[in-house]
Motif scaffolding. Structure first.
Motif, mmCIF file in Angstrom:
data_model
loop_
_atom_site.group_PDB
_atom_site.id
_atom_site.type_symbol
_atom_site.label_atom_id
_atom_site.label_comp_id
_atom_site.label_asym_id
_atom_site.label_seq_id
_atom_site.Cartn_x
_atom_site.Cartn_y
_atom_site.Cartn_z
ATOM 1 N N PRO A 113 -4.978 1.360 -9.008
ATOM 2 C CA PRO A 113 -5.297 2.758 -8.713
ATOM 3 C C PRO A 113 -6.287 2.951 -7.567
ATOM 4 O O PRO A 113 -7.447 3.319 -7.774
ATOM 5 C CB PRO A 113 -5.890 3.258 -10.038
ATOM 6 C CG PRO A 113 -6.545 2.036 -10.620
ATOM 7 C CD PRO A 113 -5.674 0.875 -10.220
ATOM 8 N N GLU A 168 -6.483 4.863 -3.512
ATOM 9 C CA GLU A 168 -5.907 6.035 -2.849
ATOM 10 C C GLU A 168 -4.468 5.765 -2.410
ATOM 11 O O GLU A 168 -4.186 4.774 -1.750
ATOM 12 C CB GLU A 168 -6.767 6.387 -1.633
ATOM 13 C CG GLU A 168 -6.323 7.637 -0.904
ATOM 14 C CD GLU A 168 -7.221 7.940 0.278
ATOM 15 O OE1 GLU A 168 -6.777 8.683 1.165
ATOM 16 O OE2 GLU A 168 -8.355 7.422 0.320
ATOM 17 N N ASP A 169 -3.559 6.669 -2.781
ATOM 18 C CA ASP A 169 -2.123 6.590 -2.472
ATOM 19 C C ASP A 169 -1.413 5.440 -3.180
ATOM 20 O O ASP A 169 -0.231 5.207 -2.935
ATOM 21 C CB ASP A 169 -1.876 6.497 -0.958
ATOM 22 C CG ASP A 169 -2.233 7.797 -0.241
ATOM 23 O OD1 ASP A 169 -2.031 8.866 -0.851
ATOM 24 O OD2 ASP A 169 -2.707 7.742 0.898
ATOM 25 N N GLY A 170 -2.113 4.720 -4.023
ATOM 26 C CA GLY A 170 -1.479 3.695 -4.838
ATOM 27 C C GLY A 170 -1.311 2.371 -4.140
ATOM 28 O O GLY A 170 -1.131 2.292 -2.932
ATOM 29 N N ALA A 182 0.422 -2.016 -10.942
ATOM 30 C CA ALA A 182 -0.019 -0.905 -10.096
ATOM 31 C C ALA A 182 -1.542 -0.840 -10.128
ATOM 32 O O ALA A 182 -2.154 -0.932 -11.195
ATOM 33 C CB ALA A 182 0.576 0.401 -10.598
ATOM 34 N N GLU A 230 0.393 -1.718 -5.117
ATOM 35 C CA GLU A 230 1.044 -2.613 -6.062
ATOM 36 C C GLU A 230 0.637 -4.048 -5.696
ATOM 37 O O GLU A 230 0.783 -4.470 -4.545
ATOM 38 C CB GLU A 230 2.566 -2.486 -5.979
ATOM 39 C CG GLU A 230 3.321 -3.226 -7.054
ATOM 40 C CD GLU A 230 3.447 -2.460 -8.367
ATOM 41 O OE1 GLU A 230 4.066 -2.995 -9.312
ATOM 42 O OE2 GLU A 230 2.920 -1.322 -8.446
ATOM 43 N N ASP A 255 0.837 -1.197 0.000
ATOM 44 C CA ASP A 255 0.000 0.000 0.000
ATOM 45 C C ASP A 255 0.876 1.254 0.000
ATOM 46 O O ASP A 255 2.047 1.212 0.362
ATOM 47 C CB ASP A 255 -0.914 -0.011 1.227
ATOM 48 C CG ASP A 255 -2.074 0.957 1.098
ATOM 49 O OD1 ASP A 255 -2.530 1.184 -0.042
ATOM 50 O OD2 ASP A 255 -2.531 1.494 2.125
ATOM 51 N N ASP A 256 0.285 2.370 -0.420
ATOM 52 C CA ASP A 256 0.949 3.684 -0.421
ATOM 53 C C ASP A 256 2.145 3.709 -1.364
ATOM 54 O O ASP A 256 3.200 4.272 -1.047
ATOM 55 C CB ASP A 256 1.390 4.073 0.992
ATOM 56 C CG ASP A 256 0.228 4.173 1.961
ATOM 57 O OD1 ASP A 256 -0.858 4.619 1.545
ATOM 58 O OD2 ASP A 256 0.401 3.800 3.133
ATOM 59 N N THR A 257 1.988 3.147 -2.535
ATOM 60 C CA THR A 257 3.125 3.032 -3.447
ATOM 61 C C THR A 257 3.458 4.334 -4.162
ATOM 62 O O THR A 257 4.465 4.399 -4.872
ATOM 63 C CB THR A 257 2.861 1.934 -4.481
ATOM 64 O OG1 THR A 257 1.584 2.152 -5.097
ATOM 65 C CG2 THR A 257 2.886 0.564 -3.827
ATOM 66 N N THR A 258 2.658 5.374 -3.974
ATOM 67 C CA THR A 258 3.010 6.678 -4.537
ATOM 68 C C THR A 258 4.040 7.398 -3.672
ATOM 69 O O THR A 258 4.582 8.422 -4.093
ATOM 70 C CB THR A 258 1.768 7.573 -4.686
ATOM 71 O OG1 THR A 258 1.154 7.744 -3.403
ATOM 72 C CG2 THR A 258 0.764 6.955 -5.656
#
Length: 215
Positions: free
Chosen positions: A204, A206-208, A202, A210, A177-180
């Motif tokens: 799409p 929230e916050d990306g 990836a 993977e 989680d949070d990959t951005t």
């Protein structure tokens, strides 16, 4: 059957998401003189013990669906926090009638809160909360691991994956989680390199996010 929609589970999740929404509107300042990037994992965990930092609602629904579909017997979560994502995983285990969630948390305050939330949501029996450093507490958890959720400190996601890699089941799912976040770059470079044995995409939310499959 969908345990997420039962009265007790839904009430706990609504409370946790509402608290997180308020937190996002009024974020607390970093309380230490030491810059965040220079603080140890323990310092960060203790300093942010009151912060929820949950998975998104859509991310939680995705976790539930993936566990329902894959029916993994062993699920590992790195980063319990207040157990928002843990409840989604445990609800799916309950509805599958098979499996167990092993989750890790470094902050003792959050360990205590997570256990209360799991009890109130009615899914505590499907979860073991491991208190302490995940690189130590996960060392003895047996495989094969069918699903791994990486949602703790981002600079530790790759070390945790590498620690558990030889215990991943064939076709295991690894969800980060949070990959951005910028400090996920090393992790993403690793799982996106085919030489390391993953098919990855990836997703799409929230916050990306993977989603990787162990090949």
């Amino acid at each position: 059957m969908n345990t997420l929609t039962t009265t007790d589970t839904a009430a706990v999740l609504d409370r946790l998401f509402a608290a997180a929404d308020l937190e996002e509107v009024n974020p607390a300042p970093w309380p230490l003189d030491t810059p965040f990037a220079d603080a140890s994992a323990k310092q960060r965990a203790d300093a942010l013990a009151g912060e929820y930092m949950p998975i998104s609602r859509s991310g939680g629904q995705l976790l539930y669906a993936l566990v329902r579909h894959g029916r993994p017997e062993t699920i590992i979560e790195f980063g319990t926090s207040y157990a928002t994502s843990t409840i989604h995983l445990a609800a799916a285990v309950a509805d599958n009638g098979i499996g167990h969630v092993w989750t890790t948390e470094l902050s003792q305050a959050k360990v205590d809160a997570a256990r209360r939330n799991l009890e109130q949501a009615g899914v505590a029996q499907y979860v073991t909360v491991l208190a302490g450093d995940a690189l130590e507490t996960l060392a003895e958890v047996r495989g094969p691991i069918g699903l791994l959720l990486l949602d703790g400190w981002k600079d530790l996601c790759l070390p945790v994956l590498r620690l558990l890699e030889d215990r991943l089941a064939p076709a295991a799912l690894i969800i980060a989680d949070d990959t951005t976040f910028a400090n996920m770059a090393d992790y993403l470079a690793y799982v996106r390199n085919p030489a390391h044995g993953y098919v990855t995409i990836a997703f799409p939310v929230e916050d990306g996010m993977e989603i990787s499959c162990r090949t």
